[in-house]
Design an enzyme around this catalytic site. Structure first.
Site, short mmCIF file in Angstrom:
data_model
loop_
_atom_site.label_atom_id
_atom_site.label_comp_id
_atom_site.label_asym_id
_atom_site.label_seq_id
_atom_site.Cartn_x
_atom_site.Cartn_y
_atom_site.Cartn_z
N SER A 171 0.81 -1.22 0.00
CA SER A 171 0.00 0.00 0.00
C SER A 171 0.85 1.27 0.00
O SER A 171 0.42 2.30 -0.52
CB SER A 171 -0.94 0.00 1.21
OG SER A 171 -0.21 -0.14 2.41
N ASP B 1 -0.81 7.57 10.36
CA ASP B 1 -1.33 6.35 10.98
C ASP B 1 -0.21 5.46 11.52
O ASP B 1 -0.45 4.32 11.93
CB ASP B 1 -2.19 5.56 10.00
CG ASP B 1 -1.42 5.08 8.77
OD1 ASP B 1 -0.22 5.43 8.65
OD2 ASP B 1 -2.00 4.37 7.94
N HIS C 73 1.77 4.61 6.96
CA HIS C 73 1.74 5.10 5.59
C HIS C 73 2.20 6.55 5.52
O HIS C 73 1.70 7.40 6.26
CB HIS C 73 0.32 4.99 5.02
CG HIS C 73 -0.17 3.58 4.95
ND1 HIS C 73 -0.84 2.98 5.99
CD2 HIS C 73 -0.09 2.65 3.95
CE1 HIS C 73 -1.14 1.74 5.66
NE2 HIS C 73 -0.70 1.52 4.42
#
Length: 492
Positions: free
Chosen positions: A305, A467, A470
């Site tokens: 991601s 977070d 990320h």
């Protein structure tokens, strides 16, 4: 049902018919029986009786001797019943393995009642090694396997099929080469077919890049033979290797808590999507294959991601660092092979299924491994040593596909706001081992920029990763700067 027949006459007539019709049938695709062998005829008759009495079968294992072996209970080398009971008995499984069978024999069995009236959730298919052992080519064997899959789809349209690649052996270098080509063909053929999942578990049988011959029983027979059949340990390892994918296909619970699947390094076993995320994993795979035809990338990014939601093609459903992406790559043709929630095993599957085929970029940037350190109900957490092996396997596959590319392998970014966060220590260990493993590899740069995200006291500012995992726009800018300093890019 009449069991006795004349195979040679039947095959001859079929071949003559095919020649007249101009079709491209081969011995691998012509249904052929072995009814002249009493044990085979007896087993087929017994299977037909079981099919009538076990209509509630939920799982079928279909193949040759490697599958039939699950019926053996001969310790220490051929004690397979414990593995069968642990993984398959509670799934109401039916063993349709016949020693010595080729695809032609499986086709005949499917056409003569061995799955009629059943509605299993899934079929595990492992067939083809006897085809190549008898001198059939990779093309012929692949077509035979494809014919078996097609027949299963016709007979059992509601059942998912877990198609296993041919297992490695040491029968001969020639056979090993053909087997590897069969597996490459199958990976391409079933890269996105509904209800069919292809899985090559060959890495489970290797140790230090060599076939682990100790987990095959053939060399320990009274008349020793070359390694071909997994022994008690190897068969258990095989069951562990397919369990996460089989659980997903059957939509049931794993028959062993996945954290306990320790016999095999799961970071090395190629698997498709394991976790659900905010996007359609399968559609992104298709989008990647389509994007390859649109651009000739100078740079390819491979990862999870952190890479996925940076930017570029194929477009993500949201982007976290558009300004940093523009600064890094501008008008440069870039292909983004980042997939949210991916682990090394997911990347290996994607590489196996065409995402990097035919690409020869100037640079490949690899940033993967952080998700391997976290366990879920779908996959266990890997050790740092296992993660490094997974990353190195990806490195080797990319290097083999594009030997002229420069490979930039990123160290895993820090996770957690506190220096004592749970993943900080394993991340540091991965990066330490990875630096040592990649040292001296040609055209490879290891780039560990973790310290750039941290304050002097080891804390991770939210402005860089809001977070704790990320990067934000400002966090991606740090990555851009590091790539520029390493001479990978020229920031705009």
């Amino acid at each position: 049902m009449k069991l006795r027949s004349r195979p040679s006459l039947k095959v001859g007539l079929l071949l003559a018919f095919c020649a007249i019709a101009g079709t491209a049938q081969t011995p691998a695709t012509l249904p052929t029986d072995r009814l002249n062998e009493p044990w085979w005829a007896k087993r087929h008759a017994a299977v037909l009786e079981k099919v009538q009495s076990e209509k509630d079968t939920e799982l079928i294992l279909l193949g040759d001797s490697i599958t039939q072996n699950y019926e053996k209970a001969d310790p220490p080398d051929e004690d397979f019943q414990p593995t069968w009971r642990h993984f398959y008995s509670s799934r109401k499984a039916l063993n349709l393995g016949f020693s010595g069978d080729t695809t032609a024999h499986v086709l005949w069995r499917l056409e003569h009642g061995e799955v009629d009236g059943l509605r299993p959730r899934a079929v595990v298919l492992l067939i083809g090694t006897n085809n190549t052992a008898r001198g059939q080519s990779a093309e012929e064997t692949s077509r035979g396997i494809e014919s078996v899959v097609a027949k299963l789809r016709e007979k059992l349209p509601q059942s998912a099929i877990l198609l296993l690649g041919l297992l490695p052996s040491e029968v001969s270098p020639e056979k090993s080469g053909v087997d590897a080509e069969v597996n490459r063909r199958l990976a391409r053929r079933y890269e996105s077919e509904e209800m069919v999942a292809y899985l090559d578990i060959s890495p489970a049988f290797f140790q230090d890049n060599r076939l682990n011959t100790a987990i095959f029983y053939d060399p320990r027979l009274k008349t020793p033979r070359k390694p071909l059949h997994p022994d008690t340990t190897g068969q258990r390892l095989m069951a562990e290797a397919i369990e996460p994918t089989l659980t997903r296909l059957m939509e049931d619970g794993p028959r062993q808590y996945l954290a306990g699947l320790s016999a095999v390094n799961t970071a090395l076993i190629p698997v498709p999507r394991l976790e659900r995320d905010s996007y359609d994993w399968d559609q992104r795979h298709r989008d990647v294959l389509a994007a390859k035809s649109q651009i000739e990338p100078e740079i390819v990014l491979v990862g999870d991601s952190i890479t996925h939601f940076w930017g570029g093609l194929p477009k993500a459903n949201h982007v976290n660092g558009p300004n940093a992406w523009a600064a890094a790559f501008g008008g440069t043709p870039v292909l983004n092979l980042g997939f949210g929630w991916d682990r090394t095993q997911n990347v290996l599957w994607r590489l196996q299924h065409g995402e990097f085929d035919g690409l020869h970029p100037k640079t490949v940037i690899l940033n993967i491994g952080t998700n391997n350190l976290t366990g879920t109900v779908n996959a266990r957490a890997n050790t740092p040593e296992e993660v490094v092996q997974g990353i190195l396997a990806i490195h080797e596959k990319v290097r083999a596909s594009s030997p002229g590319s420069r490979l930039v392998v990123m160290g895993i970014f820090p996770r957690g706001f506190s220096p004592s966060a749970r993943l900080r220590a394993p991340i540091a260990r991965v990066n330490q081992l990875l630096a040592a493993a990649l040292a001296g590899k040609p055209d490879t740069t290891f780039l560990d920029i973790g310290a750039r995200f941290l304050q002097p006291d080891g804390t991770l500012p939210k402005r860089l990763m809001n977070d704790g995992t990320h990067p934000t726009e400002e966090g991606y800018a740090i990555w851009v700067q590091a790539l520029a300093e390493a001479g990978v890019i020229r920031p705009r």
